[in-house]
Design a protein around this motif. Structure first.
Motif, PDB file in Angstrom:
ATOM      1  N   LYS A 233      41.350  36.329  52.041  1.00 34.98           N
ATOM      2  CA  LYS A 233      40.557  35.136  52.367  1.00 34.98           C
ATOM      3  C   LYS A 233      40.127  34.414  51.092  1.00 34.98           C
ATOM      4  O   LYS A 233      40.217  33.181  51.006  1.00 34.98           O
ATOM      5  N   ILE A 234      39.664  35.185  50.121  1.00 38.66           N
ATOM      6  CA  ILE A 234      39.263  34.587  48.838  1.00 38.66           C
ATOM      7  C   ILE A 234      40.442  33.876  48.191  1.00 38.66           C
ATOM      8  O   ILE A 234      40.329  32.723  47.739  1.00 38.66           O
ATOM      9  N   GLU A 235      41.575  34.527  48.163  1.00 40.68           N
ATOM     10  CA  GLU A 235      42.762  33.931  47.551  1.00 40.68           C
ATOM     11  C   GLU A 235      43.249  32.714  48.320  1.00 40.68           C
ATOM     12  O   GLU A 235      43.770  31.763  47.723  1.00 40.68           O
ATOM     13  N   THR A 236      43.078  32.721  49.633  1.00 43.60           N
ATOM     14  CA  THR A 236      43.468  31.559  50.443  1.00 43.60           C
ATOM     15  C   THR A 236      42.643  30.344  50.064  1.00 43.60           C
ATOM     16  O   THR A 236      43.173  29.231  49.884  1.00 43.60           O
ATOM     17  N   ILE A 237      41.335  30.515  49.913  1.00 41.07           N
ATOM     18  CA  ILE A 237      40.477  29.400  49.509  1.00 41.07           C
ATOM     19  C   ILE A 237      40.854  28.922  48.112  1.00 41.07           C
ATOM     20  O   ILE A 237      40.975  27.714  47.857  1.00 41.07           O
ATOM     21  N   VAL A 238      41.063  29.858  47.192  1.00 37.51           N
ATOM     22  CA  VAL A 238      41.366  29.500  45.801  1.00 37.51           C
ATOM     23  C   VAL A 238      42.700  28.777  45.692  1.00 37.51           C
ATOM     24  O   VAL A 238      42.824  27.762  44.989  1.00 37.51           O
ATOM     25  N   THR A 239      43.711  29.273  46.396  1.00 31.58           N
ATOM     26  CA  THR A 239      45.049  28.687  46.236  1.00 31.58           C
ATOM     27  C   THR A 239      45.252  27.437  47.087  1.00 31.58           C
ATOM     28  O   THR A 239      45.916  26.491  46.650  1.00 31.58           O
ATOM     29  N   ARG A 240      44.669  27.394  48.273  1.00 36.26           N
ATOM     30  CA  ARG A 240      44.907  26.245  49.152  1.00 36.26           C
ATOM     31  C   ARG A 240      43.903  25.113  48.928  1.00 36.26           C
ATOM     32  O   ARG A 240      44.297  23.944  48.843  1.00 36.26           O
ATOM     33  N   ILE A 241      42.608  25.432  48.843  1.00 30.76           N
ATOM     34  CA  ILE A 241      41.592  24.388  48.681  1.00 30.76           C
ATOM     35  C   ILE A 241      41.432  23.980  47.222  1.00 30.76           C
ATOM     36  O   ILE A 241      41.409  22.800  46.892  1.00 30.76           O
ATOM     37  N   TYR A 242      41.326  24.958  46.318  1.00 31.78           N
ATOM     38  CA  TYR A 242      41.127  24.634  44.903  1.00 31.78           C
ATOM     39  C   TYR A 242      42.437  24.366  44.170  1.00 31.78           C
ATOM     40  O   TYR A 242      42.449  23.735  43.129  1.00 31.78           O
ATOM     41  N   ARG A 243      43.565  24.900  44.682  1.00 30.22           N
ATOM     42  CA  ARG A 243      44.902  24.825  44.075  1.00 30.22           C
ATOM     43  C   ARG A 243      45.003  25.680  42.816  1.00 30.22           C
ATOM     44  O   ARG A 243      45.742  25.372  41.886  1.00 30.22           O
ATOM     45  N   GLY A 244      44.214  26.749  42.759  1.00 29.41           N
ATOM     46  CA  GLY A 244      44.317  27.676  41.646  1.00 29.41           C
ATOM     47  C   GLY A 244      45.535  28.575  41.798  1.00 29.41           C
ATOM     48  O   GLY A 244      46.136  28.683  42.871  1.00 29.41           O
ATOM     49  N   ALA A 245      45.863  29.262  40.703  1.00 25.56           N
ATOM     50  CA  ALA A 245      47.009  30.182  40.730  1.00 25.56           C
ATOM     51  C   ALA A 245      46.622  31.547  41.264  1.00 25.56           C
ATOM     52  O   ALA A 245      47.467  32.279  41.784  1.00 25.56           O
ATOM     53  N   GLY A 246      45.343  31.911  41.152  1.00 31.10           N
ATOM     54  CA  GLY A 246      44.933  33.228  41.608  1.00 31.10           C
ATOM     55  C   GLY A 246      43.506  33.530  41.219  1.00 31.10           C
ATOM     56  O   GLY A 246      42.755  32.651  40.764  1.00 31.10           O
ATOM     57  N   VAL A 247      43.134  34.802  41.383  1.00 31.87           N
ATOM     58  CA  VAL A 247      41.755  35.237  41.187  1.00 31.87           C
ATOM     59  C   VAL A 247      41.731  36.420  40.220  1.00 31.87           C
ATOM     60  O   VAL A 247      42.567  37.314  40.307  1.00 31.87           O
ATOM     61  N   ARG A 248      40.747  36.412  39.330  1.00 31.38           N
ATOM     62  CA  ARG A 248      40.505  37.552  38.448  1.00 31.38           C
ATOM     63  C   ARG A 248      39.125  38.117  38.796  1.00 31.38           C
ATOM     64  O   ARG A 248      38.128  37.382  38.829  1.00 31.38           O
TER      65      ARG A 248
ATOM     66  N   THR B 154      30.685  26.275  40.887  1.00 30.05           N
ATOM     67  CA  THR B 154      30.232  24.976  40.417  1.00 30.05           C
ATOM     68  C   THR B 154      30.697  23.874  41.370  1.00 30.05           C
ATOM     69  O   THR B 154      31.844  23.884  41.820  1.00 30.05           O
ATOM     70  N   PRO B 155      29.838  22.907  41.689  1.00 31.94           N
ATOM     71  CA  PRO B 155      30.265  21.815  42.570  1.00 31.94           C
ATOM     72  C   PRO B 155      31.041  20.720  41.855  1.00 31.94           C
ATOM     73  O   PRO B 155      31.630  19.856  42.504  1.00 31.94           O
ATOM     74  N   TYR B 156      31.065  20.745  40.528  1.00 32.87           N
ATOM     75  CA  TYR B 156      31.570  19.610  39.765  1.00 32.87           C
ATOM     76  C   TYR B 156      33.077  19.615  39.542  1.00 32.87           C
ATOM     77  O   TYR B 156      33.634  18.639  39.040  1.00 32.87           O
ATOM     78  N   SER B 157      33.724  20.701  39.904  1.00 33.21           N
ATOM     79  CA  SER B 157      35.149  20.838  39.634  1.00 33.21           C
ATOM     80  C   SER B 157      35.786  21.711  40.697  1.00 33.21           C
ATOM     81  O   SER B 157      35.119  22.527  41.333  1.00 33.21           O
ATOM     82  N   PHE B 158      37.089  21.557  40.897  1.00 30.98           N
ATOM     83  CA  PHE B 158      37.825  22.481  41.751  1.00 30.98           C
ATOM     84  C   PHE B 158      37.908  23.864  41.107  1.00 30.98           C
ATOM     85  O   PHE B 158      38.124  24.855  41.798  1.00 30.98           O
ATOM     86  N   THR B 159      37.742  23.936  39.805  1.00 29.72           N
ATOM     87  CA  THR B 159      37.777  25.197  39.083  1.00 29.72           C
ATOM     88  C   THR B 159      36.378  25.809  39.071  1.00 29.72           C
ATOM     89  O   THR B 159      35.441  25.288  39.678  1.00 29.72           O
TER      90      THR B 159
ATOM     91  N   ALA C  81      42.061  16.826  39.334  1.00 31.44           N
ATOM     92  CA  ALA C  81      42.682  17.731  40.313  1.00 31.44           C
ATOM     93  C   ALA C  81      43.541  18.753  39.579  1.00 31.44           C
ATOM     94  O   ALA C  81      44.769  18.739  39.677  1.00 31.44           O
ATOM     95  N   PRO C  82      42.922  19.668  38.844  1.00 29.08           N
ATOM     96  CA  PRO C  82      43.680  20.659  38.079  1.00 29.08           C
ATOM     97  C   PRO C  82      44.433  21.616  38.989  1.00 29.08           C
ATOM     98  O   PRO C  82      44.089  21.786  40.168  1.00 29.08           O
ATOM     99  N   GLU C  83      45.436  22.248  38.447  1.00 31.01           N
ATOM    100  CA  GLU C  83      46.237  23.222  39.192  1.00 31.01           C
ATOM    101  C   GLU C  83      46.522  24.438  38.310  1.00 31.01           C
ATOM    102  O   GLU C  83      46.376  24.390  37.091  1.00 31.01           O
ATOM    103  N   GLN C  84      46.941  25.518  38.952  1.00 33.83           N
ATOM    104  CA  GLN C  84      47.423  26.721  38.279  1.00 33.83           C
ATOM    105  C   GLN C  84      46.407  27.334  37.319  1.00 33.83           C
ATOM    106  O   GLN C  84      46.762  27.888  36.285  1.00 33.83           O
ATOM    107  N   PHE C  85      45.130  27.258  37.667  1.00 32.84           N
ATOM    108  CA  PHE C  85      44.090  27.912  36.893  1.00 32.84           C
ATOM    109  C   PHE C  85      43.694  29.203  37.608  1.00 32.84           C
ATOM    110  O   PHE C  85      44.100  29.452  38.755  1.00 32.84           O
ATOM    111  N   THR C  86      42.894  30.004  36.954  1.00 32.85           N
ATOM    112  CA  THR C  86      42.420  31.261  37.539  1.00 32.85           C
ATOM    113  C   THR C  86      40.916  31.190  37.766  1.00 32.85           C
ATOM    114  O   THR C  86      40.163  30.761  36.884  1.00 32.85           O
ATOM    115  N   ILE C  87      40.484  31.565  38.950  1.00 33.74           N
ATOM    116  CA  ILE C  87      39.061  31.645  39.270  1.00 33.74           C
ATOM    117  C   ILE C  87      38.575  33.058  38.951  1.00 33.74           C
ATOM    118  O   ILE C  87      39.189  34.043  39.365  1.00 33.74           O
TER     119      ILE C  87
END
Length: 548
Positions: free
Chosen positions: A439-454, A481-486, A494-500
């Motif tokens: 579920k955490i990874e789904t939010i990070v990858t689909r809503i935030y567009r991150g690459a994954g979670v650490r 943080t509310p100020y960024s997708f990251t 709209a950054p992509e491929q970052f790690t949360i």
């Protein structure tokens, strides 16, 4: 702005409520009596409309302003509409944000009362929270028959104020003052008691949820609950009035339910289910908002509030501004008034992503452009054209200057959008039975567009503990943080491929969700260099000034 307020009994009458169905708090505020729900529960629901926004910027987007203006506009075009908003917290009122009741000709009133003590709900929540904290330490002092491990007490104290030094404290110092241990405060709007109140269907549900709250773990690693500490009955007594929805009005006399106030960056960011359900039975259209940008507030509105309350939004309104687009396009705050078509084009990626994300829930979307005086027709047209390329209408909102009259077109378009949608179309982002990590990874990858979670070690241990306890079927409440997708506030657009990075995971068993703390987010804010409190004063007539 001065307002000629109607007696709250007249506002209630617009919804078909009698005076004896209200608990009056003076002339302008009231709570709905317990018997109201029994009289309306079998009525069909109206249409639920969510107002959300781009990621917030220093320039301000006007989400609450637009929610109020849209409600006024719907009533202006002959629809029966009410708003459902959160209660402002004293912390941000005295801190960076100031008041949270709209502005210009799109306000809710009496603004000073709502922004400060209102009907005492947040005070009651704070008291119930701290009663539970006191009972924990008293239990240790009186012999600790539950064998609580003092190093594994997870229930902090609460205060409805931004007070940075209270994030980490030591208690029990001195002779015969209890167990010396580390503790801390969180802001009341981040309290699980606030979340419980906002998600409870009724008093019986509130009591059951309070009893489930996990306050600590014993020496065998098993959870200890508020029910085991015999705290629930007294907590319910403190919350007996706070559970009832509050009714106020817009500056134009439209009904507004203001109830509950969890933050969206560290809590679930939505007003109470009870207030929303009452409003849906009493009005044909209910306009509500979710805190901060759509990546936080709107996602939690869908995946937590709608999931828990069996609610189906009929339309989503995303608030955008010329200045917010420029800011996300790299323009510094001091240059936002300058004409810059390239920055609007570049910054549009942020709005585009929020539009795409809301479509994941299969709810129709419209963009409201909150107009500021310095905006040019060329800039407004550019935004409309960019939205049109995505198949989304962008409608001008002039609520600040014109009130409901400035939202007529927006109201008409939103009503048509909502009328044409089906509740059966609504989809959640993930199913209940998906593992927490997924579920955490789904939010990070689909809503935030991150690459994954650490995951930091504390977060890994917490997830393993929840797995051991069989906790998997709960939704996720991301604290970010509310100020960024990251998880870094300075990364715009709209950054992509970052790690949360997840620093910790906390089980809110009473609320029924799992809080995931990311980056450097904290649950007790601090005051800025120039707090809003410096502007607040009483004038010679005893009126409060500076709550803007």
């Amino acid at each position: 702005m001065e307002a000629d307020m109607k007696p709250i009994t007249e506002v209630a009458a617009q919804l078909g409520l009698e005076a004896d169905q209200l608990e009056l708090y003076g002339k302008w505020k009231a709570k709905l009596s317990e018997d109201v729900w029994d009289s309306i529960s079998q009525r069909p629901n109206g249409k639920l409309i969510l107002v959300t926004a781009m990621n917030p910027t220093p320039a301000g987007e006007g989400k609450t302003l637009t929610t109020i203006g849209l409600t006024q506009g719907l009533n202006r075009i002959g629809r029966t509409a009410a708003a459902a908003l959160r209660e402002p917290s004293l912390g941000p009122c005295m801190g960076m944000k100031g008041g949270a009741t709209g502005s210009g000709k799109a306000q809710i009133v009496p603004a000073e009362d709502i922004n400060l003590h209102f009907t005492g709900d947040i005070h009651a929540i704070t008291s119930a929270h701290n009663l539970l904290a006191a009972l924990i330490d008293n239990h240790l002092f009186q012999g600790n028959v539950l064998h609580i491990d003092p190093s594994r007490i997870v229930w902090k104290r609460a205060l409805d104020m931004n007070d940075r030094p209270l994030r980490q404290i030591v208690i029990g110092i001195g002779d015969n003052n209890g167990t010396v241990r580390e503790d801390g405060f969180l802001i009341s709007t981040a309290s699980e008691v606030m979340a419980v109140l906002c998600l409870a269907a009724d008093m019986a549900d509130l009591e059951e949820r309070l009893g489930r709250i996990v306050v600590a773990y014993n020496i065998d690693g098993e959870p200890v609950t508020a029910k085991e500490l015999r705290a629930v009955d007294a907590m319910c007594a403190l919350l007996k009035d706070a559970i009832h929805p509050n009714l106020v009005q817009t500056i134009e006399g439209d009904p507004v339910f203001v109830h509950g106030g969890p933050f969206a960056n560290i809590a679930h960011g939505c007003s109470s289910i009870r207030a929303t359900r009452h409003a849906l039975k009493l009005a044909d259209y209910v306009v509500t908002e979710a805190g901060f940008g759509a990546d936080l507030g709107a996602e939690k509105f869908m995946d937590i509030k709608c999931r828990k309350g069996n609610l189906q939004p009929a339309a989503v309104v995303i608030v955008a501004t010329v200045r917010a687009l420029k800011y996300n396009g790299g323009v510094p705050k001091q240059e936002l008034l300058e004409d810059n078509a390239d920055a609007i084009q570049s910054g549009f990626v942020n709005l585009r992503r929020h539009i795409e994300n809301m479509r994941f829930f299969n709810v129709p979307v419209i963009v409201a452009i909150n107009r500021f005086a310095a905006d040019t027709e060329k800039e407004l047209t550019q935004i409309s054209e960019l939205c049109a390329e995505l198949g989304v209408k962008a409608i001008l909102s002039e609520a600040w200057e014109l009130g409901g009259e400035g939202c007529r077109e927006l109201a008409q378009e939103v009503a048509e959008l909502a009328d044409g949608s089906s509740a059966d179309d609504f989809e959640l982002l993930y199913p209940d039975d998906m593992p927490l990590v997924e579920k955490i990874e789904t939010i990070v990858t689909r809503i935030y567009r991150g690459a994954g979670v650490r995951y930091r070690p504390a977060a890994k241990r917490a997830l393993q503990e929840l797995e051991r306890l069989g906790v998997q079927d709960l939704p996720i409440c991301m604290a970010k943080t509310p100020y960024s997708f990251t998880d870094r506030p300075t990364v715009l657009g709209a950054p992509e491929q970052f790690t949360i990075e997840v620093q910790d995971v906390r089980w809110s068993a009473g609320a029924g969700f799992v809080v995931v703390l990311t980056g450097k987010v904290v649950t007790m804010p601090g005051l800025p260099a120039e707090p809003a409190a410096w502007r607040i004063r009483l004038d010679e007539a005893g009126h409060i000034e500076g709550l803007s």
